[in-house]
Design an enzyme around this catalytic site. Structure first.
Site, mmCIF file in Angstrom:
data_model
loop_
_atom_site.group_PDB
_atom_site.id
_atom_site.type_symbol
_atom_site.label_atom_id
_atom_site.label_comp_id
_atom_site.label_asym_id
_atom_site.label_seq_id
_atom_site.Cartn_x
_atom_site.Cartn_y
_atom_site.Cartn_z
ATOM 1 N N GLU A 85 1.067 4.126 -2.912
ATOM 2 C CA GLU A 85 0.930 5.475 -1.965
ATOM 3 C C GLU A 85 2.145 5.802 -1.503
ATOM 4 O O GLU A 85 2.426 6.803 -0.615
ATOM 5 C CB GLU A 85 -0.187 5.395 -1.308
ATOM 6 C CG GLU A 85 -1.562 5.577 -1.837
ATOM 7 C CD GLU A 85 -2.743 5.372 -1.120
ATOM 8 O OE1 GLU A 85 -2.499 5.960 0.055
ATOM 9 O OE2 GLU A 85 -3.639 5.084 -1.620
ATOM 10 N N HIS A 104 0.838 -0.999 -0.061
ATOM 11 C CA HIS A 104 -0.221 0.114 -0.163
ATOM 12 C C HIS A 104 0.677 1.481 0.237
ATOM 13 O O HIS A 104 0.602 2.091 -0.948
ATOM 14 C CB HIS A 104 -1.145 0.164 1.147
ATOM 15 C CG HIS A 104 -2.062 0.874 0.852
ATOM 16 N ND1 HIS A 104 -2.023 2.352 1.237
ATOM 17 C CD2 HIS A 104 -3.343 0.902 0.543
ATOM 18 C CE1 HIS A 104 -3.052 3.052 1.020
ATOM 19 N NE2 HIS A 104 -3.859 2.246 0.549
ATOM 20 N N HIS A 134 -7.384 -2.542 -4.339
ATOM 21 C CA HIS A 134 -6.120 -2.016 -4.772
ATOM 22 C C HIS A 134 -5.404 -3.290 -5.793
ATOM 23 O O HIS A 134 -5.102 -2.860 -6.868
ATOM 24 C CB HIS A 134 -4.925 -1.849 -3.813
ATOM 25 C CG HIS A 134 -5.109 -0.448 -3.131
ATOM 26 N ND1 HIS A 134 -5.307 0.717 -3.912
ATOM 27 C CD2 HIS A 134 -5.561 -0.097 -1.982
ATOM 28 C CE1 HIS A 134 -5.291 1.644 -3.079
ATOM 29 N NE2 HIS A 134 -5.491 1.342 -1.776
HETATM 30 CO CO CO Z 1 -5.831 2.406 -0.139
#
Ligand code: CO
Length: 298
Positions: A212, A182, A244
């Site tokens: 991210e 993530h 995701h």
């Molecule tokens: Co997210």
């Protein structure tokens, strides 16, 4: 046998009655003690609204119940967005605070709260605040202990990397594995470069990228291009293969990792399997839960 006088008889009877009353008091008191101590487990995940991703959470549930058959297990999700989505589908899942309050009302006195997050980031810190706050409240659950996220101690990173490798689908020298984590703006993003470091000790064909945070897909591509790689296996580095994994990683949109890597000339094979579907990885969380339960006993 000597004949007893009336007063001696009364004294003996009184003594016996008194002893019985005392014994009963001790027994009921010790029973009350064991009855009032009730330990529970609360598993806390970010959550997922994907029915297909739920299998990973169900696997954790199964493994925890197998390891602690005597203890009641309940669930909470930290993501408000996901809990709201699920509520619209008619499924209520508690927030950590709701679940802890309910367990207090249901007579639990000790609670092991296990974080099912990957790193001790924003979600973990917020859960820690909730647990600390409930530890200050005299009513309800008397004592709470927080189980650490999957990666916490330095050793967790090495252990996870060798377990990850066991789950990789290939050993071919022109194949690469690219993991999608993530990533976060939180300082604990440093765990992802940490994972990359130990993955590269196992093979230079294993890559850690994040959506991210860092390393990002450009960092991965930079190292990928230096090697003779033909095929890439894409795998989520997240507990569940949810939004995701299905869209940003394996989706057909031009900006998915699959599309970007295909445009770079690679053959791409996405695998939709969350980390929590692999039992030996779930075992790292189980060990952290054991530590939390141990903390409650001492
Ligand atoms: Co997210």
């Amino acid at each position: 046998m000597k004949k007893m006088t009336g007063s001696v008889k009364i004294a003996i009877t009184r003594y016996m009655v008194l002893s019985i009353v005392l014994m009963l008091t001790v027994i009921t008191e010790s029973m009350a003690k064991t009855n009032t101590e009730k330990t529970g487990i609360l598993l806390v995940s970010f959550g997922t609204s994907y029915a297909e991703a739920q299998v990973a959470l169900d696997n954790i549930d199964e493994e925890v119940k197998k390891n602690f058959p005597e203890i009641e297990v309940r669930w909470a999700f930290t993501s408000n967005i996901i809990r709201r989505k699920l509520a619209k589908q008619g499924r209520h899942v508690d927030s950590p605070a709701e679940a802890i309050a309910k367990m207090g009302n249901d007579g639990f006195t000790k609670l092991a709260v296990q974080s099912l997050h990957i790193i001790p980031g924003v979600e973990y810190e917020s859960l820690k605040k909730t647990v600390d706050a409930f530890n200050q409240i005299p009513k309800g659950v008397k004592q709470l202990a927080l189980g650490k996220s999957l990666l916490y101690e330095h050793d967790n990173i090495k252990e996870l990397c060798s377990k990850l490798e066991r789950g990789f689908p290939t050993t071919r020298l022109d194949d690469a594995i690219v993991l999608m984590g993530h990533g976060t703006f939180h300082q604990s993003n440093i765990y992802y470069p940490g994972v990359q470091y130990y993955l590269w000790q196992l093979s230079t064909r294993y890559f850690m990228g994040t959506v991210e945070g860092y390393p990002n897909l450009d960092d991965v591509l930079f190292s990928l291009k230096k090697q003779k790689i033909k095929r890439i296996w894409l795998m989520p580095f997240m507990s569940v293969a949810g939004d995701h994994a299905r869209n940003d990683m394996a989706g057909d949109d031009a900006d998915s990792w699959k599309s970007i890597l295909e445009a770079e000339g690679y053959e791409v094979k996405p695998l939709l399997k969350g980390l929590a579907e692999q039992d030996d990885i779930v075992n790292i969380w189980i060990n952290h839960l054991k530590d939390a339960l141990y903390e409650l006993e001492n």
